[in-house]
Scaffold this active site. Sequence first.
Site, mmCIF file in Angstrom:
data_model
loop_
_atom_site.group_PDB
_atom_site.id
_atom_site.type_symbol
_atom_site.label_atom_id
_atom_site.label_comp_id
_atom_site.label_asym_id
_atom_site.label_seq_id
_atom_site.Cartn_x
_atom_site.Cartn_y
_atom_site.Cartn_z
ATOM 1 N N CYS A 2 0.753 -1.193 0.269
ATOM 2 C CA CYS A 2 -0.153 0.308 0.330
ATOM 3 C C CYS A 2 0.847 0.777 -0.667
ATOM 4 C CB CYS A 2 -1.037 -0.255 1.489
ATOM 5 S SG CYS A 2 -1.457 -1.317 1.344
ATOM 6 N N ARG A 50 -5.021 1.556 -0.634
ATOM 7 C CA ARG A 50 -4.274 0.273 -0.668
ATOM 8 C C ARG A 50 -4.595 -0.448 -1.774
ATOM 9 N NH1 ARG A 50 -8.517 -4.800 2.216
ATOM 10 N NH2 ARG A 50 -7.303 -5.956 2.887
ATOM 11 N N LEU A 51 -3.399 -1.198 -1.742
ATOM 12 C CA LEU A 51 -3.008 -2.831 -2.841
ATOM 13 C C LEU A 51 -3.937 -3.927 -2.386
ATOM 14 C CD1 LEU A 51 -2.698 -3.985 -5.654
ATOM 15 C CD2 LEU A 51 0.020 -4.010 -4.620
ATOM 16 N N ALA A 52 -5.209 -4.623 -1.696
ATOM 17 C CA ALA A 52 -5.708 -5.618 -1.454
ATOM 18 C C ALA A 52 -4.363 -6.800 -1.404
ATOM 19 C CB ALA A 52 -6.855 -5.908 -1.641
ATOM 20 N N GLY A 79 3.014 -3.122 3.308
ATOM 21 C CA GLY A 79 3.824 -4.050 3.825
ATOM 22 C C GLY A 79 3.017 -5.640 4.059
ATOM 23 N N GLU A 80 3.869 -6.377 4.311
ATOM 24 C CA GLU A 80 3.667 -7.796 4.756
ATOM 25 C C GLU A 80 4.776 -7.917 5.953
ATOM 26 O OE1 GLU A 80 0.751 -9.272 3.425
ATOM 27 O OE2 GLU A 80 0.926 -7.650 1.289
ATOM 28 N N ASP A 103 -2.909 -9.384 8.179
ATOM 29 C CA ASP A 103 -2.085 -9.276 9.245
ATOM 30 C C ASP A 103 -1.977 -7.276 9.804
ATOM 31 O OD1 ASP A 103 -1.555 -8.025 6.842
ATOM 32 O OD2 ASP A 103 0.974 -7.991 6.475
ATOM 33 N N SER A 380 11.199 -12.017 -5.826
ATOM 34 C CA SER A 380 11.902 -11.631 -6.552
ATOM 35 C C SER A 380 13.195 -12.036 -5.603
ATOM 36 C CB SER A 380 12.103 -10.420 -6.214
ATOM 37 O OG SER A 380 13.409 -9.559 -6.763
ATOM 38 N N GLY A 381 14.601 -12.787 -6.899
ATOM 39 C CA GLY A 381 15.662 -13.074 -6.254
ATOM 40 C C GLY A 381 16.482 -11.600 -6.232
#
Length: 616
Positions: A2, A50-52, A79-80, A103, A380-381
């Site tokens: 977000c 918000r990006l859900a 974030g997460e 979260d 992603s790496g």
Amino acid sequence: MCGIAGWVSYQRDLLGERELAERMTRTMRRRGPDDEGVWLDKHAALGHRRLAIIDLEGGRQPMLAEEDGRTLACLVYTGEVYNFLELRRELQGLGHVFRTRSDTEVVLKAYLQWGEDLTVRLNGMYAFALWDSRREQLFLIRDRMGVKPLYYYPTADGVLFGSEPKAILAHPEARRRVSAAGLRELFENVKTPEAAVFDGMYEVRPGQVVMVDRSGVHKRRYWQLQAREHTDSLDTTIRTVRELLDDIVSRQIIADVPLCTLLSGGLDSSAITSLAARKLAVQGLGPVRSFSVDFVPNGVAFVADHLRGSPDAPFVRDLAAFAGTNHEEILLDSGAMADPELRNAVLEALDLPPANWGDMWPSLYKLFEAVRTRSTVALSGESADEVFGGYRWFHDAEVVANDDFPWLHRSIASYFDGKSLFDAAWLAKLELPAFRRDSYAEALAESPRLASDSPQERRMREIGYLHLTRFVQTLLDRKDRMSMAVGLEVRVPFCDHRLVEYVFNAPWSMKTFDGREKSLLRAACRDALPDSIAQRVKSPYPATQDPAYERSLRTALRAVLDDAASPVLPLLDLGAARALLDRPFGRISAAPERAGLEMALGLDAWLRRYKVDLTD
């Protein structure tokens, strides 16, 4: 993922400032296309876009903690937190009741339980602002590695903050002034912690808590790299790295929206993709989608250089077949990478000149834009090279012995040096060599060490620290801005702090035990990789070699030189600029040869669009 924005003012009543709070918040609409919320208190205004990703219905923000009709705290969060399920169970055992599956609510309840000490319990990528209504205090908190951005701007009676500078610049109290200190940050790729280019603006440092109250701004570090004795054997170290990666990937594939991986065919992204594919298959959720990027040939064949020894495509195909992914290659047209509309989109995402990484900015933007039409979350790496010692200069004795940032050594620096078209007298006023020396000395002084370290071990620990605290920040910023500009959440498993801490303290002899780069990672994931990738030498993100791209850049520079109102003109060496325009095109266009072009055009566009004040 977000975007957040907000304002604290202890001498004003912000209950009547909804319009301004919404204006700041809406600058984050690309980061959060799904929802918007603004919460006002007498001295605080908090906004959220918000990006859900998790709990699509229940995770709306700003989120309030209330008791007996009274607001205790308000949280805006991006974030997460990957261990939120464990924390949720622990908090429920302590008597907390949850209304959602998000979260976000776990972070809010964790603050009510543990105060600002909640930081030591979080595992994830996050940046959040929490207003404690009881104490009239604002907390700005950023994850340990700085995957998610957070900026702030102290005012006479409080603070402005946002996920990106544009949120702060939307407020009339924020000045768009850039002094010599900010210009140095643009021209030298050293990423000074807390520096934010614009005067008066700061970035919350990775692993930092910034607390604002009536007495001012107070900062403390809740995490930083520390030197510890590594007592595990080589076999145990390899096994531990694999166990950590298995756990990390298992946590990071959790999402309530479509998930994919970014695959380059290198060791790092291949390991993540293969592990994710296995874990999703066990859950009956496979095959994993994977995406790679390449350029339409346009008659230009790949030519190896000292950084890129081979094209990615054959290795991508090998891993996709080996892991059974549902793979798609995104092909980009090099000539279109200089399209003015695309470059403006990149500039708006950055709030800074898109310079040091050249065509990687528009190519990442277009890659993520294409991925976003199929997925909302990508693994992603990124950052494995900084963690495991993957760059070639880690293994170059001359670079290691040089008393400077390794990536700015003369054998590499041309990729990041955009000064070639600027006036030498003007550059001299910036005192760039002294700035670089001071920045290097400051970073080196921070580097932790053990009394038992040998001279080689001490130096390699310093090299690792420089990359994990300076260089990686530029890569994480690049990935965050380009992905969030199109509403794509990119997760970075190699930035899990447990892995970073463990590998940072593994001896250099273990990190290179097989005589190669990233020995520990290769050994830990050997069973998850085809032979071709296990043996492949490090190759960076692809850059176009098509002269069509440079031709478009030169056309744009010619227009800048012909416009007497171009703000960058007084800063340029006009003779050098015209000489570049007259230079014949080669069979290929190399990225280092375009660095000056990229910086001149990027700086001009930024000065125009952002109306930056460069006056002393």
